[in-house]
Design an enzyme around this catalytic site. Structure first.
Site, PDB file in Angstrom:
ATOM      1  N   LEU A 113      36.771   2.711   3.572  1.00  0.00           N
ATOM      2  CA  LEU A 113      35.361   2.704   3.979  1.00  0.00           C
ATOM      3  C   LEU A 113      35.123   3.720   5.093  1.00  0.00           C
ATOM      4  CD1 LEU A 113      35.022  -1.194   3.974  1.00  0.00           C
ATOM      5  CD2 LEU A 113      34.252   0.406   2.215  1.00  0.00           C
ATOM      6  N   PRO A 114      33.848   4.034   5.371  1.00  0.00           N
ATOM      7  CA  PRO A 114      33.584   5.108   6.326  1.00  0.00           C
ATOM      8  C   PRO A 114      34.141   4.876   7.737  1.00  0.00           C
ATOM      9  CG  PRO A 114      31.615   4.657   5.031  1.00  0.00           C
ATOM     10  CD  PRO A 114      32.618   3.587   4.686  1.00  0.00           C
ATOM     11  N   THR A 147      39.775   5.655   8.166  1.00  0.00           N
ATOM     12  CA  THR A 147      40.058   6.131   9.520  1.00  0.00           C
ATOM     13  C   THR A 147      39.094   5.410  10.456  1.00  0.00           C
ATOM     14  OG1 THR A 147      40.642   8.298   8.646  1.00  0.00           O
ATOM     15  CG2 THR A 147      40.187   8.170  10.995  1.00  0.00           C
ATOM     16  N   LYS A 183      46.625   9.215  13.393  1.00  0.00           N
ATOM     17  CA  LYS A 183      45.576   9.867  12.584  1.00  0.00           C
ATOM     18  C   LYS A 183      44.555  10.583  13.487  1.00  0.00           C
ATOM     19  CE  LYS A 183      42.694  10.673   9.176  1.00  0.00           C
ATOM     20  NZ  LYS A 183      42.898  11.802   8.291  1.00  0.00           N
ATOM     21  N   LYS A 237      32.834  11.770  13.521  1.00  0.00           N
ATOM     22  CA  LYS A 237      33.279  10.407  13.859  1.00  0.00           C
ATOM     23  C   LYS A 237      34.733  10.427  14.344  1.00  0.00           C
ATOM     24  CE  LYS A 237      35.396   8.210  10.875  1.00  0.00           C
ATOM     25  NZ  LYS A 237      36.072   7.531   9.779  1.00  0.00           N
TER      26      LYS A 237
HETATM   27  P1  NAD Z   1      32.761   8.364   1.356  1.00  0.00           P
HETATM   28  O1  NAD Z   1      31.535   8.241   2.174  1.00  0.00           O
HETATM   29  O2  NAD Z   1      32.832   9.371   0.255  1.00  0.00           O
HETATM   30  O3  NAD Z   1      33.147   6.924   0.710  1.00  0.00           O
HETATM   31  C1  NAD Z   1      32.952   5.706   1.359  1.00  0.00           C
HETATM   32  C2  NAD Z   1      32.548   4.705   0.272  1.00  0.00           C
HETATM   33  O4  NAD Z   1      32.482   3.403   0.851  1.00  0.00           O
HETATM   34  C3  NAD Z   1      31.165   4.981  -0.331  1.00  0.00           C
HETATM   35  O5  NAD Z   1      31.288   5.110  -1.739  1.00  0.00           O
HETATM   36  C4  NAD Z   1      30.336   3.755   0.065  1.00  0.00           C
HETATM   37  O6  NAD Z   1      29.384   3.387  -0.919  1.00  0.00           O
HETATM   38  C5  NAD Z   1      31.413   2.711   0.210  1.00  0.00           C
HETATM   39  N1  NAD Z   1      31.054   1.565   1.034  1.00  0.00           N
HETATM   40  C6  NAD Z   1      30.551   1.534   2.283  1.00  0.00           C
HETATM   41  N2  NAD Z   1      30.407   0.265   2.718  1.00  0.00           N
HETATM   42  C7  NAD Z   1      30.824  -0.543   1.695  1.00  0.00           C
HETATM   43  C8  NAD Z   1      30.932  -1.956   1.515  1.00  0.00           C
HETATM   44  N3  NAD Z   1      30.576  -2.804   2.467  1.00  0.00           N
HETATM   45  N4  NAD Z   1      31.407  -2.415   0.338  1.00  0.00           N
HETATM   46  C9  NAD Z   1      31.789  -1.562  -0.655  1.00  0.00           C
HETATM   47  N5  NAD Z   1      31.711  -0.221  -0.539  1.00  0.00           N
HETATM   48  C10 NAD Z   1      31.237   0.282   0.618  1.00  0.00           C
HETATM   49  O7  NAD Z   1      33.952   8.601   2.408  1.00  0.00           O
HETATM   50  P2  NAD Z   1      35.404   9.206   2.103  1.00  0.00           P
HETATM   51  O8  NAD Z   1      35.367  10.674   2.274  1.00  0.00           O
HETATM   52  O9  NAD Z   1      35.939   8.589   0.848  1.00  0.00           O
HETATM   53  O10 NAD Z   1      36.190   8.621   3.380  1.00  0.00           O
HETATM   54  C11 NAD Z   1      36.590   7.259   3.457  1.00  0.00           C
HETATM   55  C12 NAD Z   1      37.469   7.113   4.693  1.00  0.00           C
HETATM   56  O11 NAD Z   1      38.597   7.989   4.572  1.00  0.00           O
HETATM   57  C13 NAD Z   1      36.786   7.499   6.012  1.00  0.00           C
HETATM   58  O12 NAD Z   1      37.203   6.628   7.029  1.00  0.00           O
HETATM   59  C14 NAD Z   1      37.268   8.911   6.256  1.00  0.00           C
HETATM   60  O13 NAD Z   1      37.256   9.248   7.646  1.00  0.00           O
HETATM   61  C15 NAD Z   1      38.671   8.847   5.693  1.00  0.00           C
HETATM   62  N6  NAD Z   1      39.234  10.113   5.224  1.00  0.00           N
HETATM   63  C16 NAD Z   1      38.506  10.984   4.468  1.00  0.00           C
HETATM   64  C17 NAD Z   1      39.089  12.171   4.031  1.00  0.00           C
HETATM   65  C18 NAD Z   1      38.339  13.181   3.187  1.00  0.00           C
HETATM   66  O14 NAD Z   1      38.833  14.302   3.013  1.00  0.00           O
HETATM   67  N7  NAD Z   1      37.167  12.809   2.656  1.00  0.00           N
HETATM   68  C19 NAD Z   1      40.416  12.467   4.361  1.00  0.00           C
HETATM   69  C20 NAD Z   1      41.146  11.547   5.094  1.00  0.00           C
HETATM   70  C21 NAD Z   1      40.546  10.373   5.517  1.00  0.00           C
END
Ligand code: NAD
Length: 294
Positions: free
Chosen positions: A65-66, A97, A172, A247
């Protein structure tokens, strides 16, 4: 093979869940977004009706999740906190994260309820999530790490045990502060080269073989057209959003404050990403920072 509840099927969670299904696990997937849910179903996951439905019969539960507030509210708060719907003995693996404080707070609440919970944030970007080559950085006990390992190996290549609960998030935050600094430096150097008549692809090749080589140059070039299959070549869509990098830099600044660590470069990178975000670019991939220099 295990039954796994997977919640959060965004840019990262979607391909991670798909890799678990590909490895033969039975994945019960849930996201608030209908689009993300149908992509997961097409990739072999079972579409759950709710987060509570996703954890039914699951030996492991993965959240992606975000931010901390989303994880805490899902697991501990509201009418149906997920911690009250888990199967006995289920292990909850939070791959998001999030801030160390929330990770430790959730771990303590889990311990009180005799639930196993670990922080296991990832590195490697959307490309790594798709290829199943992510790095996982686990905070939790040695036993919890050992239980999670085979499942994490279906989504990643390098799996580290950083230490006790919260240690994964600390590592991280350090890594992403470094990444932000490297991306800002890469954008700065490439823009200066281009303004002085160099071809960005040629300059990138030179720096990749020189002392300026870094991850952004190797797999995530910020200049459109230099690399295929990176966000820069699809108008900075997908990938790792500026909002999420901002963030993460906030998490790093919190850590630096709590530990009285000097982080002038991290602070400068945060100011740059903040400026870029304030100009309406929060939803773009973080390599779009190069636009600030053009
Ligand atoms: P994203 O915004 O693409 O995905 C997050 C998903 O969570 C969304 O699809 C949203 O609808 C869902 N969501 C939110 N609240 C919810 C709930 N209560 N129930 C069900 N679903 C819910 O974000 P992302 O890029 O996939 O990143 C996710 C995490 O991974 C973050 O913490 C980010 O910092 C970390 N991260 C991202 C990357 C990257 O390259 N994108 C790399 C490493 C780490």
């Amino acid at each position: 093979m295990a039954t796994i509840g997977f919640i959060g099927l965004g840019n990262m969670g979607g391909p991670m869940a798909a890799n678990l299904a590909k490895a033969g696990h039975s994945v019960q997937a849930f996201d608030l977004s209908a689009e993300a849910l149908s992509a997961a179903t097409a990739a072999g996951c079972r579409q759950a009706e709710s987060a509570q439905d996703a954890v039914k019969g699951a030996a492991m539960v993965i959240t992606m999740l975000p931010a901390g507030k989303h994880v805490k509210s899902l697991l501990l708060e509201g009418d149906a906190p997920l911690f009250e719907h888990l199967e006995d003995g289920a292990l909850v693996i939070d791959c998001s994260t999030i801030d160390v404080h929330t990770a430790r707070e959730i771990a303590a609440a889990a311990q009180q309820r005799q639930i196993d919970f670990i922080d296991a944030p990832v590195s490697g970007g959307v490309g790594g999530a798709q290829a199943g080559t992510l790095t996982f950085i686990v905070g939790g006990s040695a036993e919890q790490y050992a239980t999670a390992l085979p499942v994490l190996q279906a989504m990643g290549k390098n799996i580290f045990h950083a230490g006790e609960h919260g240690a994964g998030q600390i590592a991280k935050a350090c890594n992403n502060m470094m990444l932000a600094i490297l991306m800002a430096g890469t954008c700065e150097a490439l823009s200066m080269g281009v303004k002085n008549g160099l071809d960005p692809a040629v300059l990138s090749d030179i720096m990749k073989q020189s002392s300026g080589n870094n991850w952004a140059l190797q797999v995530y070039n910020p200049v459109p057209g230099v690399m295929d299959n990176v966000p820069a070549s699809r108008d900075y869509q997908g990938g790792f959003q500026v909002d999420l990098m901002y963030k993460d830099l906030g998490l790093a600044m919190d850590l630096s404050q709590q530990s009285a660590s000097a982080t002038p470069m991290g602070s400068a990178a945060r100011a740059l990403f903040n400026l870029h975000k304030s100009q309406g670019n929060g939803g773009l991939d973080f390599s779009s920072l190069i636009r600030l220099y053009q």
